[in-house]
Design a protein around this motif. Structure first.
Motif, PDB file in Angstrom:
ATOM      1  N   PHE A 122       0.837  -1.195   0.000  1.00 30.11           N
ATOM      2  CA  PHE A 122       0.000   0.000   0.000  1.00 30.11           C
ATOM      3  C   PHE A 122       0.870   1.241   0.000  1.00 30.11           C
ATOM      4  CE2 PHE A 122      -2.906   3.171   1.871  1.00 30.11           C
ATOM      5  CZ  PHE A 122      -3.973   3.011   1.016  1.00 30.11           C
ATOM      6  N   ASP A 123       0.552   2.174  -0.886  1.00 28.88           N
ATOM      7  CA  ASP A 123       1.262   3.444  -0.987  1.00 28.88           C
ATOM      8  C   ASP A 123       0.482   4.483  -0.187  1.00 28.88           C
ATOM      9  OD1 ASP A 123       2.196   5.981  -1.740  1.00 28.88           O
ATOM     10  OD2 ASP A 123       2.755   5.300  -3.731  1.00 28.88           O
ATOM     11  N   ASP A 124       1.012   4.865   0.964  1.00 30.45           N
ATOM     12  CA  ASP A 124       0.314   5.807   1.837  1.00 30.45           C
ATOM     13  C   ASP A 124       0.137   7.189   1.192  1.00 30.45           C
ATOM     14  OD1 ASP A 124      -0.164   4.125   4.085  1.00 30.45           O
ATOM     15  OD2 ASP A 124       1.954   4.292   4.613  1.00 30.45           O
ATOM     16  N   LYS A 125       1.101   7.605   0.385  1.00 32.95           N
ATOM     17  CA  LYS A 125       0.988   8.915  -0.274  1.00 32.95           C
ATOM     18  C   LYS A 125      -0.109   8.920  -1.335  1.00 32.95           C
ATOM     19  CE  LYS A 125       5.556  10.863   0.382  1.00 32.95           C
ATOM     20  NZ  LYS A 125       6.807  11.279  -0.248  1.00 32.95           N
ATOM     21  N   GLN A 126      -0.151   7.863  -2.137  1.00 34.57           N
ATOM     22  CA  GLN A 126      -1.142   7.769  -3.213  1.00 34.57           C
ATOM     23  C   GLN A 126      -2.476   7.208  -2.710  1.00 34.57           C
ATOM     24  OE1 GLN A 126      -0.638   8.756  -6.449  1.00 34.57           O
ATOM     25  NE2 GLN A 126       1.400   9.477  -5.936  1.00 34.57           N
ATOM     26  N   THR A 127      -2.459   6.625  -1.514  1.00 43.54           N
ATOM     27  CA  THR A 127      -3.603   5.908  -0.923  1.00 43.54           C
ATOM     28  C   THR A 127      -4.175   4.874  -1.893  1.00 43.54           C
ATOM     29  OG1 THR A 127      -5.283   7.577  -1.488  1.00 43.54           O
ATOM     30  CG2 THR A 127      -4.194   7.791   0.668  1.00 43.54           C
ATOM     31  N   LYS A 128      -3.241   4.124  -2.493  1.00 43.40           N
ATOM     32  CA  LYS A 128      -3.619   3.067  -3.429  1.00 43.40           C
ATOM     33  C   LYS A 128      -2.687   1.880  -3.235  1.00 43.40           C
ATOM     34  CE  LYS A 128      -5.295   6.253  -6.950  1.00 43.40           C
ATOM     35  NZ  LYS A 128      -6.687   5.899  -7.046  1.00 43.40           N
ATOM     36  N   ALA A 129      -3.202   0.708  -3.564  1.00 45.15           N
ATOM     37  CA  ALA A 129      -2.374  -0.494  -3.530  1.00 45.15           C
ATOM     38  C   ALA A 129      -1.547  -0.563  -4.804  1.00 45.15           C
ATOM     39  CB  ALA A 129      -3.261  -1.722  -3.407  1.00 45.15           C
ATOM     40  N   TYR A 130      -0.441  -1.291  -4.736  1.00 39.76           N
ATOM     41  CA  TYR A 130       0.365  -1.527  -5.926  1.00 39.76           C
ATOM     42  C   TYR A 130       0.951  -2.937  -5.852  1.00 39.76           C
ATOM     43  CZ  TYR A 130       4.405  -0.366  -2.966  1.00 39.76           C
ATOM     44  OH  TYR A 130       5.344  -0.338  -1.958  1.00 39.76           O
ATOM     45  N   VAL A 131       1.437  -3.416  -6.975  1.00 39.75           N
ATOM     46  CA  VAL A 131       1.982  -4.770  -7.073  1.00 39.75           C
ATOM     47  C   VAL A 131       3.482  -4.723  -6.815  1.00 39.75           C
ATOM     48  CG1 VAL A 131       2.296  -6.750  -8.597  1.00 39.75           C
ATOM     49  CG2 VAL A 131       0.195  -5.409  -8.734  1.00 39.75           C
ATOM     50  N   THR A 132       3.935  -5.534  -5.876  1.00 35.15           N
ATOM     51  CA  THR A 132       5.371  -5.610  -5.591  1.00 35.15           C
ATOM     52  C   THR A 132       6.028  -6.776  -6.328  1.00 35.15           C
ATOM     53  OG1 THR A 132       4.998  -6.982  -3.630  1.00 35.15           O
ATOM     54  CG2 THR A 132       5.107  -4.593  -3.297  1.00 35.15           C
ATOM     55  N   THR A 133       5.211  -7.754  -6.716  1.00 34.58           N
ATOM     56  CA  THR A 133       5.713  -8.944  -7.393  1.00 34.58           C
ATOM     57  C   THR A 133       4.867  -9.213  -8.635  1.00 34.58           C
ATOM     58  OG1 THR A 133       6.189  -9.786  -5.176  1.00 34.58           O
ATOM     59  CG2 THR A 133       6.442 -11.338  -6.982  1.00 34.58           C
ATOM     60  N   PRO A 134       5.120  -8.465  -9.735  1.00 33.29           N
ATOM     61  CA  PRO A 134       4.286  -8.602 -10.935  1.00 33.29           C
ATOM     62  C   PRO A 134       4.260 -10.009 -11.516  1.00 33.29           C
ATOM     63  CG  PRO A 134       5.950  -6.879 -11.236  1.00 33.29           C
ATOM     64  CD  PRO A 134       6.169  -7.483  -9.883  1.00 33.29           C
ATOM     65  N   GLU A 135       5.360 -10.761 -11.310  1.00 31.12           N
ATOM     66  CA  GLU A 135       5.387 -12.130 -11.846  1.00 31.12           C
ATOM     67  C   GLU A 135       4.515 -13.068 -11.019  1.00 31.12           C
ATOM     68  OE1 GLU A 135       8.920 -11.652  -9.070  1.00 31.12           O
ATOM     69  OE2 GLU A 135       7.966 -10.449 -10.609  1.00 31.12           O
ATOM     70  N   GLY A 136       3.952 -12.547  -9.933  1.00 27.61           N
ATOM     71  CA  GLY A 136       2.994 -13.329  -9.164  1.00 27.61           C
ATOM     72  C   GLY A 136       3.621 -14.181  -8.095  1.00 27.61           C
ATOM     73  N   GLY A 137       2.880 -15.201  -7.711  1.00 25.66           N
ATOM     74  CA  GLY A 137       3.300 -16.087  -6.637  1.00 25.66           C
ATOM     75  C   GLY A 137       2.191 -17.084  -6.416  1.00 25.66           C
ATOM     76  N   ASP A 138       1.677 -17.123  -5.211  1.00 24.90           N
ATOM     77  CA  ASP A 138       0.597 -18.035  -4.845  1.00 24.90           C
ATOM     78  C   ASP A 138      -0.661 -17.695  -5.648  1.00 24.90           C
ATOM     79  OD1 ASP A 138      -1.499 -19.416  -3.673  1.00 24.90           O
ATOM     80  OD2 ASP A 138      -0.855 -19.027  -1.629  1.00 24.90           O
ATOM     81  N   GLN A 139      -0.941 -18.510  -6.678  1.00 23.58           N
ATOM     82  CA  GLN A 139      -2.078 -18.220  -7.569  1.00 23.58           C
ATOM     83  C   GLN A 139      -3.418 -18.230  -6.845  1.00 23.58           C
ATOM     84  OE1 GLN A 139      -2.223 -17.147 -10.876  1.00 23.58           O
ATOM     85  NE2 GLN A 139      -0.071 -16.803 -10.438  1.00 23.58           N
ATOM     86  N   ALA A 140      -3.579 -19.104  -5.875  1.00 20.87           N
ATOM     87  CA  ALA A 140      -4.831 -19.149  -5.122  1.00 20.87           C
ATOM     88  C   ALA A 140      -5.035 -17.848  -4.359  1.00 20.87           C
ATOM     89  CB  ALA A 140      -4.839 -20.342  -4.168  1.00 20.87           C
ATOM     90  N   CYS A 141      -3.968 -17.327  -3.796  1.00 22.40           N
ATOM     91  CA  CYS A 141      -4.027 -16.067  -3.057  1.00 22.40           C
ATOM     92  C   CYS A 141      -4.364 -14.921  -4.013  1.00 22.40           C
ATOM     93  CB  CYS A 141      -2.697 -15.817  -2.361  1.00 22.40           C
ATOM     94  SG  CYS A 141      -2.720 -14.395  -1.255  1.00 22.40           S
TER      95      CYS A 141
END
Length: 64
Positions: free
Chosen positions: A27-46
């Protein structure tokens, strides 16, 4: 390969995705929006749960 993205214009900053998948979203507190830290993904179910839980459907997890 799937790529996780958040449409920043649509994100309302609810942080549901961050709570569900802290390894993939942050979460970006300045933009008050979420962002992706791992674009290649990870746990698909999550990731799929985060996509489903987003109230404005701004998360995508699609083949590039």
């Amino acid at each position: 390969m799937k790529q996780v993205k958040i449409d920043q214009d649509e994100c309302i900053g609810c942080e549901a995705c961050v709570e569900l998948c802290p390894d993939i979203f942050a979460f970006d507190d300045k933009q008050t929006k979420a962002y992706v830290t791992t674009p290649e993904g990870g746990d698909q179910a999550c990731i799929e749960e985060a996509v489903a839980s987003c109230p404005v459907s701004c998360i995508s997890n699609e083949e590039e």
